[in-house]
Design a protein around this motif. Sequence first.
Motif, mmCIF file in Angstrom:
data_model
loop_
_atom_site.group_PDB
_atom_site.id
_atom_site.type_symbol
_atom_site.label_atom_id
_atom_site.label_comp_id
_atom_site.label_asym_id
_atom_site.label_seq_id
_atom_site.Cartn_x
_atom_site.Cartn_y
_atom_site.Cartn_z
ATOM 1 N N VAL A 173 0.845 -1.192 0.000
ATOM 2 C CA VAL A 173 0.000 0.000 0.000
ATOM 3 C C VAL A 173 0.881 1.242 0.000
ATOM 4 N N THR A 175 0.621 5.819 -0.543
ATOM 5 C CA THR A 175 -0.221 7.008 -0.607
ATOM 6 C C THR A 175 0.584 8.202 -1.095
ATOM 7 N N THR A 201 -4.563 6.753 -2.237
ATOM 8 C CA THR A 201 -3.963 5.533 -1.711
ATOM 9 C C THR A 201 -4.187 4.400 -2.691
ATOM 10 N N VAL A 202 -3.133 3.638 -2.947
ATOM 11 C CA VAL A 202 -3.191 2.513 -3.885
ATOM 12 C C VAL A 202 -2.736 1.248 -3.180
ATOM 13 N N VAL A 203 -3.505 0.189 -3.324
ATOM 14 C CA VAL A 203 -3.137 -1.144 -2.867
ATOM 15 C C VAL A 203 -2.878 -2.005 -4.096
ATOM 16 N N ALA A 214 0.208 5.598 -7.287
ATOM 17 C CA ALA A 214 -0.309 6.648 -6.413
ATOM 18 C C ALA A 214 0.202 8.011 -6.856
ATOM 19 N N ARG A 234 -5.727 -3.239 -8.807
ATOM 20 C CA ARG A 234 -5.510 -2.090 -7.928
ATOM 21 C C ARG A 234 -6.778 -1.834 -7.119
ATOM 22 N N GLY A 236 -8.161 1.020 -3.632
ATOM 23 C CA GLY A 236 -7.738 2.070 -2.740
ATOM 24 C C GLY A 236 -8.786 3.120 -2.498
ATOM 25 N N THR A 247 -13.831 5.118 -3.343
ATOM 26 C CA THR A 247 -13.044 3.914 -3.336
ATOM 27 C C THR A 247 -13.104 3.285 -4.720
ATOM 28 N N LEU A 279 -11.732 -3.306 0.073
ATOM 29 C CA LEU A 279 -10.451 -3.037 -0.567
ATOM 30 C C LEU A 279 -9.530 -4.243 -0.529
ATOM 31 N N THR A 313 0.348 6.385 5.633
ATOM 32 C CA THR A 313 -0.181 5.106 6.092
ATOM 33 C C THR A 313 0.545 4.655 7.341
#
Length: 335
Positions: A173, A175, A201-203, A214, A234, A236, A247, A279, A313
């Motif tokens: 993750v 940001t 924010t990217v997961v 991100a 992706r 987030g 989201t 998420l 984060t």
Amino acid sequence: MTYRRVEQVMGLPISLALRGRHAGGTRADDAWAAAVTFLRGVDRVFSTYRPDSAISRLGRGEIEVGECPPEVAEVLAIAETARVDSGGAFDVRRTGPDGAPVLDTDGVVKGWAIQRAARAFADLEDTDVCLSGGGDMVCRLADPGGEPWRIGIEDPRHPSRILAVLPLGNGAVATSGTAHRGRHIVDARTGAHPRGVAAITVVATELTWADIDATAAFAMGRDGLAWLRTRPGRAGVVVWADGSTDTYATPAKPSVAPVVDGVLGRRRVGTAHRPLHGLVGRGTQPARDLVQQTHGDEVPGTTGAMRPDHARTRVAESDPSSASASALREPGSAR
């Protein structure tokens, strides 16, 4: 017991948390030392603050790529892919104030380096790992069905507060936003600062691409969310400048184990403690309704200095003995 270490490397706090069989002892210490040694080597090669680093000398035209350590070519190849994928919004090359070309690979190197450094812990059996660089994190669960790491996402308008909590099993993750350094990110195509967005924010499966995406999406401003929805695997949160949130979650490529599965929704931050839907699941299993909006919860304390560009984060572990799995407990968070 959770084993914790923090070291200042590459101009930012590198934080480690281990749970399980090797949460302490010689093997944990040796793996941590190996990770820090690797990151110090990365800094010697890629730091733009070191005039003798390979990337500085390359940027000044003193040497060619072939004369650099091989990881320079690797990072530049990733940067070129990112430039193409983002339509030029993300680019490690720019023109400086004096009109001279500037080569700055920081937007690639941090995520890439933390992802690579996490390999030092691969041989710690039955051990959960969370390695953070300035708040961007790589997480691993020894048991895919085990208790996930709980990652707190800062509210960019009130950085001492948690906006949402992401239970993260195996993945990464990152940001990007304005909360700690102001408007420092620009769209490489225009040189303009993005408008309308406060944080993204990217997961993803790997921190290299979570961090790049991100930054690229943030540089695109209002167009960043639409672009992220084209990126496979992706998920987030986007916090807009007016305080509202979106989201997103996209299916992974068939060849990649799914990390995310969710219901997209729009929420006004601070109106109600409702889920920011789906998420990240435990391990690589899909999950829904796992990210909880917790705006207003004060953070009781943090460890380590903040790096101003990416520090949104925090590890917020769930207490297995707690009656409520959604309760936040931060025994020394990593921002």
